[in-house]
Design a protein around this motif. Structure first.
Motif, PDB file in Angstrom:
ATOM      1  N   MET A 222      -3.815 -10.058  73.085  1.00  0.00           N
ATOM      2  CA  MET A 222      -4.794 -11.258  72.557  1.00  0.00           C
ATOM      3  C   MET A 222      -5.856 -10.686  71.106  1.00  0.00           C
ATOM      4  N   ILE A 223      -6.458  -9.765  71.832  1.00  0.00           N
ATOM      5  CA  ILE A 223      -7.072  -8.999  71.168  1.00  0.00           C
ATOM      6  C   ILE A 223      -6.701  -8.568  69.200  1.00  0.00           C
ATOM      7  N   TYR A 224      -5.965  -8.236  69.236  1.00  0.00           N
ATOM      8  CA  TYR A 224      -5.190  -7.258  67.896  1.00  0.00           C
ATOM      9  C   TYR A 224      -4.591  -8.491  67.071  1.00  0.00           C
ATOM     10  N   LEU A 225      -4.334  -9.751  67.888  1.00  0.00           N
ATOM     11  CA  LEU A 225      -4.184 -10.898  67.433  1.00  0.00           C
ATOM     12  C   LEU A 225      -5.467 -11.694  66.492  1.00  0.00           C
ATOM     13  N   GLY A 226      -6.799 -11.619  67.344  1.00  0.00           N
ATOM     14  CA  GLY A 226      -7.785 -12.394  67.237  1.00  0.00           C
ATOM     15  C   GLY A 226      -8.261 -10.712  66.155  1.00  0.00           C
ATOM     16  N   TYR A 227      -8.208 -10.061  65.966  1.00  0.00           N
ATOM     17  CA  TYR A 227      -9.016  -9.676  65.170  1.00  0.00           C
ATOM     18  C   TYR A 227      -7.828  -9.348  63.596  1.00  0.00           C
TER      19      TYR A 227
ATOM     20  N   PHE B  20      -5.774 -11.481  62.510  1.00  0.00           N
ATOM     21  CA  PHE B  20      -6.101 -12.674  61.776  1.00  0.00           C
ATOM     22  C   PHE B  20      -7.305 -13.139  60.951  1.00  0.00           C
ATOM     23  N   CYS B  21      -8.474 -12.228  61.233  1.00  0.00           N
ATOM     24  CA  CYS B  21      -9.534 -12.403  61.514  1.00  0.00           C
ATOM     25  C   CYS B  21      -9.692 -11.232  59.863  1.00  0.00           C
ATOM     26  N   GLY B  22      -9.374 -10.447  60.586  1.00  0.00           N
ATOM     27  CA  GLY B  22      -9.341  -9.277  59.169  1.00  0.00           C
ATOM     28  C   GLY B  22      -8.905  -9.815  57.656  1.00  0.00           C
ATOM     29  N   TRP B  23      -7.243 -10.903  57.851  1.00  0.00           N
ATOM     30  CA  TRP B  23      -6.558 -10.898  57.607  1.00  0.00           C
ATOM     31  C   TRP B  23      -7.642 -11.576  55.931  1.00  0.00           C
ATOM     32  N   ILE B  24      -8.299 -12.853  56.615  1.00  0.00           N
ATOM     33  CA  ILE B  24      -9.266 -13.442  55.949  1.00  0.00           C
ATOM     34  C   ILE B  24     -10.011 -13.611  55.570  1.00  0.00           C
ATOM     35  N   VAL B  25     -10.480 -12.173  56.007  1.00  0.00           N
ATOM     36  CA  VAL B  25     -12.342 -11.574  55.620  1.00  0.00           C
ATOM     37  C   VAL B  25     -11.930 -10.992  54.441  1.00  0.00           C
ATOM     38  N   LEU B  26     -11.134  -9.780  54.296  1.00  0.00           N
ATOM     39  CA  LEU B  26     -10.601  -8.476  54.253  1.00  0.00           C
ATOM     40  C   LEU B  26      -9.424  -8.497  53.113  1.00  0.00           C
ATOM     41  N   GLY B  27      -8.935 -10.099  53.496  1.00  0.00           N
ATOM     42  CA  GLY B  27      -7.406 -10.006  53.091  1.00  0.00           C
ATOM     43  C   GLY B  27      -7.360  -9.599  51.224  1.00  0.00           C
ATOM     44  N   PRO B  28      -8.243 -11.327  50.635  1.00  0.00           N
ATOM     45  CA  PRO B  28      -8.252 -10.384  49.008  1.00  0.00           C
ATOM     46  C   PRO B  28      -8.866  -9.668  48.958  1.00  0.00           C
ATOM     47  N   TYR B  29      -9.661  -8.768  49.499  1.00  0.00           N
ATOM     48  CA  TYR B  29     -10.042  -8.002  48.646  1.00  0.00           C
ATOM     49  C   TYR B  29     -10.163  -6.722  49.006  1.00  0.00           C
ATOM     50  N   HIS B  30      -9.114  -6.131  49.879  1.00  0.00           N
ATOM     51  CA  HIS B  30      -8.500  -5.091  50.424  1.00  0.00           C
ATOM     52  C   HIS B  30      -6.229  -5.333  50.041  1.00  0.00           C
ATOM     53  N   GLU B  31      -6.328  -3.825  49.569  1.00  0.00           N
ATOM     54  CA  GLU B  31      -4.927  -4.204  48.731  1.00  0.00           C
ATOM     55  C   GLU B  31      -3.670  -3.481  50.640  1.00  0.00           C
ATOM     56  N   LYS B  32      -4.295  -3.362  51.458  1.00  0.00           N
ATOM     57  CA  LYS B  32      -3.866  -3.411  52.745  1.00  0.00           C
ATOM     58  C   LYS B  32      -3.772  -4.040  53.319  1.00  0.00           C
ATOM     59  N   VAL B  33      -4.263  -5.464  53.082  1.00  0.00           N
ATOM     60  CA  VAL B  33      -3.791  -7.045  53.683  1.00  0.00           C
ATOM     61  C   VAL B  33      -3.579  -7.895  52.871  1.00  0.00           C
ATOM     62  N   THR B  34      -3.551  -7.808  51.243  1.00  0.00           N
ATOM     63  CA  THR B  34      -2.354  -9.150  50.707  1.00  0.00           C
ATOM     64  C   THR B  34      -1.399  -9.690  51.602  1.00  0.00           C
TER      65      THR B  34
ATOM     66  N   GLY C  45      -1.503  -5.630  60.633  1.00  0.00           N
ATOM     67  CA  GLY C  45      -2.643  -5.022  61.067  1.00  0.00           C
ATOM     68  C   GLY C  45      -2.433  -3.101  60.386  1.00  0.00           C
ATOM     69  N   GLU C  46      -2.575  -1.976  59.791  1.00  0.00           N
ATOM     70  CA  GLU C  46      -2.879  -1.089  59.888  1.00  0.00           C
ATOM     71  C   GLU C  46      -1.508  -0.733  59.241  1.00  0.00           C
ATOM     72  N   GLN C  47      -1.165  -1.512  57.518  1.00  0.00           N
ATOM     73  CA  GLN C  47      -0.119  -1.563  57.105  1.00  0.00           C
ATOM     74  C   GLN C  47       0.513  -0.632  55.869  1.00  0.00           C
ATOM     75  N   ARG C  48       1.618  -0.644  55.485  1.00  0.00           N
ATOM     76  CA  ARG C  48       2.106   0.027  54.619  1.00  0.00           C
ATOM     77  C   ARG C  48       2.250   1.663  55.321  1.00  0.00           C
ATOM     78  N   ASN C  49       2.534   1.331  56.772  1.00  0.00           N
ATOM     79  CA  ASN C  49       3.134   2.701  56.900  1.00  0.00           C
ATOM     80  C   ASN C  49       2.003   3.559  57.540  1.00  0.00           C
ATOM     81  N   TRP C  50       0.654   3.343  57.450  1.00  0.00           N
ATOM     82  CA  TRP C  50      -0.732   3.808  57.481  1.00  0.00           C
ATOM     83  C   TRP C  50      -1.198   4.592  56.439  1.00  0.00           C
ATOM     84  N   ARG C  51       0.105   4.211  55.349  1.00  0.00           N
ATOM     85  CA  ARG C  51      -1.208   4.738  54.278  1.00  0.00           C
ATOM     86  C   ARG C  51      -1.611   4.323  53.946  1.00  0.00           C
ATOM     87  N   PRO C  52      -2.835   5.585  52.995  1.00  0.00           N
ATOM     88  CA  PRO C  52      -4.039   5.686  52.916  1.00  0.00           C
ATOM     89  C   PRO C  52      -4.834   5.066  51.446  1.00  0.00           C
TER      90      PRO C  52
END
Length: 446
Positions: free
Chosen positions: A412-417, A419-433, A439-446
């Motif tokens: 539950m905590i992970y799901l909340g984190y 969705f929150c990370g997607w809406i806050v950081l998603g438009p500005y970070h390639e990992k969550v677009t 959560g840590e997408q693209r096979n943990w690729r930096p």
């Protein structure tokens, strides 16, 4: 005198009944004690050979060997598809650098670049036979005719855009126009259909080029396997949906393997295929033996439970509690039977693949991989007969429900984190677009 005789007869009959009850009770005690013994203790007690243990050890060795052999062959199949896709990208995509840029292969930023990339595909396709170093060529239909290359452009039905005046007039309805080209004369179509290639980039949404190719995976000959034939559905897309000045170019392939219609091979490949089929037959036989022995043990356990319950009910007028009943129902036997069934199904699919009757590598991998996982997990049962390992297993068994509850709360905590990370950081970070990867997408690729 007659009364004494009757009394003695009655007493002797009562004592005989008591003797029979004691014998039954002792037999039940012995059977219960024997049922909960380890295979080694059973052998020392009654000199009964641990057939199930021997079959399980043999099955682990055979199934693991079978999985490794199939995995090496499947690895060749996957590498063939990936390398073919990379080769097609290098042939058809202009300025392709060998590595995809994010989720697309190439990007162009000028109208001239779009035209050059589009005509490059047509030119390369018309001379594919002279370019490709692999056994790949144009696909044919049932009548032996070459399948055409199809170019489709999708655009808005009407559109006028004037950025300087901050004005536009758009009809959002989409139109699709397609042309088919003969493979060997595709490079001439840009002059014969010049109006089709006159692109209005304000209205253009995308351009799609589709064609089909056929190839043969000859590298499996090195592993003494018969080669498969492949049909590649290739799609090249010029994506202009954003209208941002950046046109993304994608190349996607859908490879479908099939049995070659006419083939002839000499050497040891066919002979080794027969040896593998014989080995797979022994695997099926061992799995059937294991399943029969475990089913027999489950049936005997159920009968012993019935005897134990009847004894308690007749002598103590009590019912055996559910916790005690569960001790007779060995879940490890169920796990072994399920793994045996999966291994048998996977082995049959593997035999069909080796005989070139099927090409379902992915389905076969699921069955063989899952069965091997269950077989190795089943080894934990035999480790439980050692005291040090048994303490660990009992601890894991007692903690398992609490671990599940912890995982639910952490989820539950992970799901909340997420969705929150997607809406806050998603438009500005390639990992969550991407909305599908949080959560840590693209096979943990930096």
């Amino acid at each position: 005198m007659e009364l004494l005789v009757r009394y003695l007869e009655r007493r002797s009959s009562a004592s005989s009944v008591m003797t029979q009850d004691i014998i039954k009770e002792e037999n039940l005690r012995d059977d219960l004690r024997y049922y909960f013994m380890s295979p080694c203790e059973k052998y020392r007690t009654r000199r009964q050979k641990p057939w199930k243990l021997g079959v399980q050890i043999l099955k682990i060795v055979m199934i693991t060997t079978q999985l490794i052999l199939f995995g090496l062959n499947n690895q060749l199949v996957v590498s063939y598809k990936e390398e073919n896709t990379m080769a097609l990208k290098n042939i058809f995509l202009k300025d392709f650098r060998g590595v995809d840029e994010d989720d697309y292969s190439v990007a162009v930023y000028t109208q001239h670049g779009v035209y050059e990339s589009l005509f490059h595909v047509l030119d390369q396709y018309s001379q594919l036979g002279r370019l490709s170093t692999g056994p790949i060529t144009y696909a044919e239909d049932e009548d032996g005719k070459l399948l055409p290359l199809i170019v489709c452009k999708q655009h808005y039905k009407r559109g006028i855009v004037q950025p300087s005046d901050e004005a536009y007039d758009m009809d959002a309805q989409l139109e699709t126009v397609c042309l088919s080209h003969d493979p060997k004369t595709a490079n001439l179509q840009r002059t014969h259909n010049s109006s089709f290639f006159d692109l209005d980039f304000y209205r253009l949404v995308d351009i799609t080029i589709t064609f089909q190719l056929k190839g043969i995976n000859l590298q499996t000959v090195r592993s003494r396997e018969l080669p498969d034939c492949y049909l590649f559905h290739v799609t090249i897309t010029f994506d202009n949906q954003c209208h941002s000045g950046k046109v993304k170019i994608f190349l996607d392939t859908d490879a479908q393997s099939s049995t070659c219609r006419d083939w002839k091979i000499s050497g040891t490949a066919q002979k080794n295929t027969h040896y593998l089929l014989i080995f797979d037959g022994f695997v099926i036989l061992v799995c059937l033996t294991s399943a029969v022995l475990c089913t027999r043990s489950i049936v005997l356990a159920v009968r012993l439970l019935q005897r134990f319950s009847r004894f308690f009910r007749e002598n103590y007028n009590r019912k055996v509690c559910e916790d005690d009943q569960s001790e007779f129902l060995n879940g490890w036997y169920v796990l072994v039977i399920v793994s045996d069934l999966l291994a048998i199904i996977g082995t049959i699919l593997k035999m069909e693949i080796q005989a070139k009757s099927l090409t379902s590598y992915d389905v076969c991998s699921i069955f063989l991989g899952t069965s091997t996982l269950m077989v190795w997990v089943g080894v934990i049962r035999y480790l439980g007969y050692f005291q040090k390992y048994n303490v660990l297993i009992l601890t894991m068994k007692a903690a398992f429900p609490k671990v599940l509850r912890f995982c639910c709360c952490a989820g539950m905590i992970y799901l909340g984190y997420t969705f929150c990370g997607w809406i806050v950081l998603g438009p500005y970070h390639e990992k969550v677009t991407d909305k599908l990867v949080r959560g840590e997408q693209r096979n943990w690729r930096p």
